[in-house]
Design an enzyme around this catalytic site. Structure first.
Site, PDB file in Angstrom:
ATOM      1  N   GLU A 153      39.973  11.086  59.241  1.00 21.71           N
ATOM      2  CA  GLU A 153      40.970  10.013  59.207  1.00 21.71           C
ATOM      3  C   GLU A 153      40.793   9.013  60.348  1.00 21.71           C
ATOM      4  O   GLU A 153      41.696   8.250  60.671  1.00 21.71           O
ATOM      5  CB  GLU A 153      42.383  10.615  59.206  1.00 21.71           C
ATOM      6  CG  GLU A 153      42.622  11.451  57.946  1.00 21.71           C
ATOM      7  CD  GLU A 153      44.040  11.962  57.782  1.00 21.71           C
ATOM      8  OE1 GLU A 153      44.849  11.826  58.719  1.00 21.71           O
ATOM      9  OE2 GLU A 153      44.335  12.496  56.704  1.00 21.71           O
ATOM     10  N   LYS A 283      52.860  11.461  48.605  1.00 20.90           N
ATOM     11  CA  LYS A 283      51.498  11.066  48.226  1.00 20.90           C
ATOM     12  C   LYS A 283      51.483  10.788  46.731  1.00 20.90           C
ATOM     13  O   LYS A 283      51.665  11.697  45.924  1.00 20.90           O
ATOM     14  CB  LYS A 283      50.525  12.200  48.546  1.00 20.90           C
ATOM     15  CG  LYS A 283      50.284  12.448  50.035  1.00 20.90           C
ATOM     16  CD  LYS A 283      49.616  13.798  50.249  1.00 20.90           C
ATOM     17  CE  LYS A 283      49.014  13.949  51.633  1.00 20.90           C
ATOM     18  NZ  LYS A 283      48.616  15.353  51.903  1.00 20.90           N
TER      19      LYS A 283
HETATM   20  P1  PGA Z   1      44.651  15.719  52.673  1.00 18.71           P
HETATM   21  O1  PGA Z   1      45.481  15.813  54.022  1.00 18.71           O
HETATM   22  O2  PGA Z   1      44.679  14.327  52.179  1.00 18.71           O
HETATM   23  O3  PGA Z   1      43.326  16.207  53.122  1.00 18.71           O
HETATM   24  O4  PGA Z   1      45.333  16.664  51.728  1.00 18.71           O
HETATM   25  C1  PGA Z   1      46.367  14.886  54.486  1.00 18.71           C
HETATM   26  C2  PGA Z   1      47.578  15.599  55.008  1.00 18.71           C
HETATM   27  O5  PGA Z   1      47.567  16.829  55.116  1.00 18.71           O
HETATM   28  O6  PGA Z   1      48.574  14.968  55.294  1.00 18.71           O
HETATM   29 ZN    ZN Z   2      49.705  17.077  55.686  1.00 20.38          ZN
END
Ligand code: PGA
Ligand code: ZN
Length: 365
Positions: A153, A283
């Site tokens: 990230e 998400k």
């Molecule tokens: P991921 O992690 O997109 O790899 O699932 C992001 C998070 O855990 O917030």
């Molecule tokens: Zn997370």
């Protein structure tokens, strides 16, 4: 939905694309793009499974977001204007990576800085970028050039001896950048990734802790390192320990459910009943359509649970989530370090939205 097989090492998405063009498109042609719920419901019915495994959540979320973009376009509006919101989110920026997002041995996945009350989004970006680069320079000086290599990230991924050491470095960088208490610290423990189901223990900093001892650890580091948000402090099925932590620390600290809730209204319902969290990580591609995401956000609002709109570690340059966060008035966004194009795409869109002059900064902390 991935293709499997040899092509792109199994990660191809031709089947999902074929599902869009061959199965979804013929059913949607003739519908109004402004009928978001109807479009999403149609796809959910076409898919017919509980977890969108038939058509693929990647196929469905792409169509769902495209419909909303088209609806905004038809009105000659930006997506955030189409949604009717004008609150710029407080950014949670991951500047030091561990866990599954990095090649180091830190158990905690994300160490974030949160400008708590910036004058503007532009000001928040300035604070975060300066702190990020001060941290990079400090790490390089102390641990060598390799320490400023970055994780998934965009945050640095130094091989530090333990999580307290990472927190010390970040606090020092915040101080050196001149921000002191104006910047709070957020963690995403992503604790499922260091939980051993067989022994029921968490493996962190060379120690094996049960959930009680892990809770004590959080209670110790939270005040010590200005921590104002902790995501997934326990493994993804342990609603009980989340509830205990929310009861113990929730008045002072944001307790965020990501792996625990997976943007799912049913799991959120359980969390509400058990008072397991006071915030949810949202998400879009976890639940798979825009209208279901909005339903989850609405459920949070009714139950006094904060919403953090989030990117994924594997991301594209698409910036829909920036507009979405403003449009639903989420109040917070998590989009990684102020570095790497797929992360800055979101922050740049938020800067553009701020330039429209209708949007104002959220006050969360
Ligand atoms: P991921 O992690 O997109 O790899 O699932 C992001 C998070 O855990 O917030
Ligand atoms: Zn997370």
């Amino acid at each position: 939905m991935r293709d499997g097989g040899k092509r792109f090492l199994g990660k191809g998405v031709l089947n999902a694309v074929q599902n869009v063009n061959g199965i979804i498109a013929p059913e949607l042609i003739g519908m109004e793009v402004s009928e978001q719920q109807k479009i999403d419901k149609k796809m959910i019915a076409l898919d017919g499974t509980g977890n969108k495994s038939n058509l693929g959540a990647n196929a469905m979320v792409a169509v769902s977001m495209a419909a909303m973009k088209a609806a905004a376009c038809e009105k000659k509006k930006q997506v955030y204007q189409h949604l009717g919101g004008n609150i710029l989110p407080v950014p949670m920026m991951n500047i030091l990576n561990g866990g599954k997002h990095a090649g180091n041995s830190l158990a905690i996945q994300e160490f974030m800085i949160i400008p708590k009350w910036p004058r503007s989004f532009r000001n928040a970006m300035e604070m975060a970028s300066e702190t990020y680069h001060v941290l990079g320079k400090r790490l390089e000086k102390k641990y060598g050039a390799g320490a400023r290599n970055v994780g998934d990230e965009g945050g640095f991924a130094p091989n530090l001896k333990d999580c307290a050491c990472a927190l010390e470095e970040i606090i020092s960088a915040v101080e050196e950048a001149g921000y002191g208490n104006e910047i709070g610290i957020g963690l995403d423990a992503a604790a499922s990734s260091f939980y051993d189901a067989k022994s029921g223990k968490y493996f962190i900093d060379g120690r094996r802790l049960d959930s009680g001892a892990l809770m004590d650890y959080y209670a110790e580091i939270v005040p010590k390192y200005r921590i104002i948000s902790v995501e997934d402090p326990f493994h993804e099925e342990d609603f009980g320990s989340f509830a205990a932590m929310t009861a113990k620390l929730g008045a002072k600290v944001q307790i965020v459910g990501d792996d625990l809730l997976v943007t799912n209204p049913e799991r959120l319902g359980v969390a509400v009943k058990r008072k397991a969290v006071n915030a949810l990580l949202l998400k879009l591609n976890q639940i798979g359509t825009v209208s279901e995401s909005m339903k989850v956000a609405e459920m949070c609002r009714k139950n006094n649970i904060r919403v953090v709109v989030s990117h994924r570690s594997g991301e594209s340059e698409d910036s829909f989530i920036a507009d979405f966060a403003v449009g639903i008035g989420a109040g917070q966004i998590k989009a990684g370090a102020p570095a790497r194009g797929e992360r800055t795409a979101k922050y740049n869109q938020l800067l553009r939205i701020e330039e429209d002059r209708h949007a104002v900064m959220a006050r969360v902390f």
